[in-house]
Write a protein that holds these residues in place. Structure first.
Motif, PDB file in Angstrom:
ATOM      1  N   PRO A 105       8.198  -9.464   3.047  1.00  0.00           N
ATOM      2  CA  PRO A 105       6.246  -9.789   4.133  1.00  0.00           C
ATOM      3  C   PRO A 105       6.733  -8.777   5.599  1.00  0.00           C
ATOM      4  O   PRO A 105       8.020  -8.416   6.474  1.00  0.00           O
ATOM      5  N   PHE A 106       5.073  -8.302   5.317  1.00  0.00           N
ATOM      6  CA  PHE A 106       5.299  -6.978   7.004  1.00  0.00           C
ATOM      7  C   PHE A 106       4.888  -7.812   7.627  1.00  0.00           C
ATOM      8  O   PHE A 106       4.320  -8.849   8.171  1.00  0.00           O
ATOM      9  N   SER A 107       4.831  -6.972   9.063  1.00  0.00           N
ATOM     10  CA  SER A 107       4.542  -7.076  11.099  1.00  0.00           C
ATOM     11  C   SER A 107       3.047  -7.142  10.315  1.00  0.00           C
ATOM     12  O   SER A 107       3.005  -5.546   9.934  1.00  0.00           O
ATOM     13  N   VAL A 108       1.726  -7.499  10.575  1.00  0.00           N
ATOM     14  CA  VAL A 108       1.093  -7.219  11.061  1.00  0.00           C
ATOM     15  C   VAL A 108       0.923  -5.598  11.639  1.00  0.00           C
ATOM     16  O   VAL A 108      -0.490  -5.166  11.810  1.00  0.00           O
ATOM     17  N   ASP A 109       1.281  -6.978  13.091  1.00  0.00           N
ATOM     18  CA  ASP A 109       1.671  -5.446  14.262  1.00  0.00           C
ATOM     19  C   ASP A 109       2.074  -3.645  13.708  1.00  0.00           C
ATOM     20  O   ASP A 109       1.485  -2.804  13.762  1.00  0.00           O
ATOM     21  N   LEU A 110       3.319  -3.979  12.297  1.00  0.00           N
ATOM     22  CA  LEU A 110       3.547  -2.667  12.517  1.00  0.00           C
ATOM     23  C   LEU A 110       2.183  -2.353  11.400  1.00  0.00           C
ATOM     24  O   LEU A 110       2.625  -0.763  11.200  1.00  0.00           O
ATOM     25  N   LEU A 111       1.596  -3.034  10.590  1.00  0.00           N
ATOM     26  CA  LEU A 111       1.616  -2.181   9.735  1.00  0.00           C
ATOM     27  C   LEU A 111      -0.831  -1.876  10.514  1.00  0.00           C
ATOM     28  O   LEU A 111      -0.522  -0.224  10.321  1.00  0.00           O
ATOM     29  N   LEU A 112      -1.189  -2.356  11.450  1.00  0.00           N
ATOM     30  CA  LEU A 112      -2.153  -1.641  12.183  1.00  0.00           C
ATOM     31  C   LEU A 112      -1.293  -1.262  12.797  1.00  0.00           C
ATOM     32  O   LEU A 112      -2.268   0.838  13.232  1.00  0.00           O
ATOM     33  N   SER A 113      -0.451  -0.638  13.625  1.00  0.00           N
ATOM     34  CA  SER A 113       0.307   0.426  14.442  1.00  0.00           C
ATOM     35  C   SER A 113       0.984   2.177  13.531  1.00  0.00           C
ATOM     36  O   SER A 113      -0.370   3.193  13.652  1.00  0.00           O
ATOM     37  N   GLN A 114       0.596   1.298  12.080  1.00  0.00           N
ATOM     38  CA  GLN A 114       1.167   2.741  11.237  1.00  0.00           C
ATOM     39  C   GLN A 114      -0.811   3.029  10.778  1.00  0.00           C
ATOM     40  O   GLN A 114      -1.000   4.423  10.595  1.00  0.00           O
ATOM     41  N   ILE A 115      -1.635   2.181  10.631  1.00  0.00           N
ATOM     42  CA  ILE A 115      -2.653   2.879  10.030  1.00  0.00           C
ATOM     43  C   ILE A 115      -3.697   3.430  11.542  1.00  0.00           C
ATOM     44  O   ILE A 115      -4.265   4.468  11.662  1.00  0.00           O
ATOM     45  N   GLN A 116      -3.121   2.917  12.845  1.00  0.00           N
ATOM     46  CA  GLN A 116      -3.734   3.818  13.384  1.00  0.00           C
ATOM     47  C   GLN A 116      -2.946   5.229  13.550  1.00  0.00           C
ATOM     48  O   GLN A 116      -4.170   5.959  14.267  1.00  0.00           O
ATOM     49  N   ASN A 117      -1.941   5.414  13.768  1.00  0.00           N
ATOM     50  CA  ASN A 117      -1.105   6.711  13.757  1.00  0.00           C
ATOM     51  C   ASN A 117      -2.271   7.547  12.906  1.00  0.00           C
ATOM     52  O   ASN A 117      -2.243   8.736  13.110  1.00  0.00           O
ATOM     53  N   LEU A 118      -1.749   6.840  11.359  1.00  0.00           N
ATOM     54  CA  LEU A 118      -1.900   7.568  10.203  1.00  0.00           C
ATOM     55  C   LEU A 118      -3.957   8.842  10.842  1.00  0.00           C
ATOM     56  O   LEU A 118      -4.272   9.366  10.517  1.00  0.00           O
TER      57      LEU A 118
END
Length: 255
Positions: A105-118
């Motif tokens: 299960p993933f952290s929503v904050d981590l996913l959002l950060s990865q999306i924003q950075n890319l």
């Protein structure tokens, strides 16, 4: 343009959850399997893909490899989601070209950060390319396929630089693409329409010729395919926030 994300997962609950948390910021497309995902890639401009690894039929690793090996989609960053908690699975994800790999299960904050950075990195690269007359066309590439694509595109534009209106059907054919695929590729890769990209490339060529100080401005305008000095001046100032005269002056100050 609102950035678009394609989410691929065979579990409807996951599609609904990710669509909910991302839909406030991005335009979302969803697919329950690889076949539907490929159909959407052929129809829509997609800026980023989030894909599950474990799916029936073609799995996420195979889909990622397929996307990264296809010139029409190779520029799209991919985030893989997986419940496989092993180093080998992580390595396999990177080997097939994934830009990020997140365990469930993933952290929503981590996913959002990865999306924003890319997505932010793509915009930063585009803005740098657009604002700097000497930024090279290869700056935004993410892969060898994209590097070759931009090289062939650059060569074609330079060969037809004097033409006021480049034939985009012929350009797409030169790149072995349909006009629609070419449009999606350029728009997603550079955040520019084909015409905007061609005009920017011509302005970069004009700026380079101006810096050499060997030709007059009317000669440069003719060589770069602009129909009038007034039109060239408007385009140049809109792109580089200074008139051609001010640009010439800045070059002399830098000597």
């Amino acid at each position: 343009m609102t950035e678009t994300i394609l989410i691929i997962d065979d579990e409807q609950d996951v599609l609904d959850f990710l669509s909910h948390i991302l839909g406030y910021t991005y335009k979302i497309f969803t697919a329950p399997e690889a076949g539907k995902a490929q159909q959407l890639l052929d129809e829509e401009i997609i800026h980023l893909i989030i894909s599950d690894v474990m799916m029936p039929g073609m799995n996420g690793f195979e889909l990622c490899q397929l996307i990264k090996s296809n010139i029409a989609y190779s520029h799209i960053p991919i985030i893989l989601l997986t419940s496989k908690n092993t180093h080998q699975a992580h390595i396999e994800g990177l080997q097939v070209g994934a830009d990020a790999y997140i365990q469930k299960p993933f952290s929503v904050d981590l996913l959002l950060s990865q999306i924003q950075n890319l997505l932010k990195n793509r915009i930063k690269i585009k803005d740098h390319f657009a604002s700097d007359p000497f930024a090279h066309i290869q700056v935004p590439v993410r892969s060898k396929k994209d590097e070759l694509f931009l090289q062939q595109l650059d060569e074609y534009i330079n060969a037809h630089m004097k033409e006021p209106n480049i034939d985009f059907d012929a350009l797409a054919e030169h790149l072995f693409m349909s006009r629609a695929t070419f449009y999606r590729k350029i728009t997603a890769l550079m955040s520019l329409s084909p015409k905007e990209f061609v005009d920017m490339t011509k302005l970069k060529k004009a700026a380079a010729l101006m810096s050499e100080n060997r030709l007059t401005l009317p000669e440069i305008i003719k060589l770069t395919g602009f129909s009038s000095e007034a039109g060239f001046s408007r385009s140049f100032e809109a792109q580089y926030k200074m008139s051609p005269e001010a640009y010439y002056a800045s070059l002399q100050e830098g000597e």
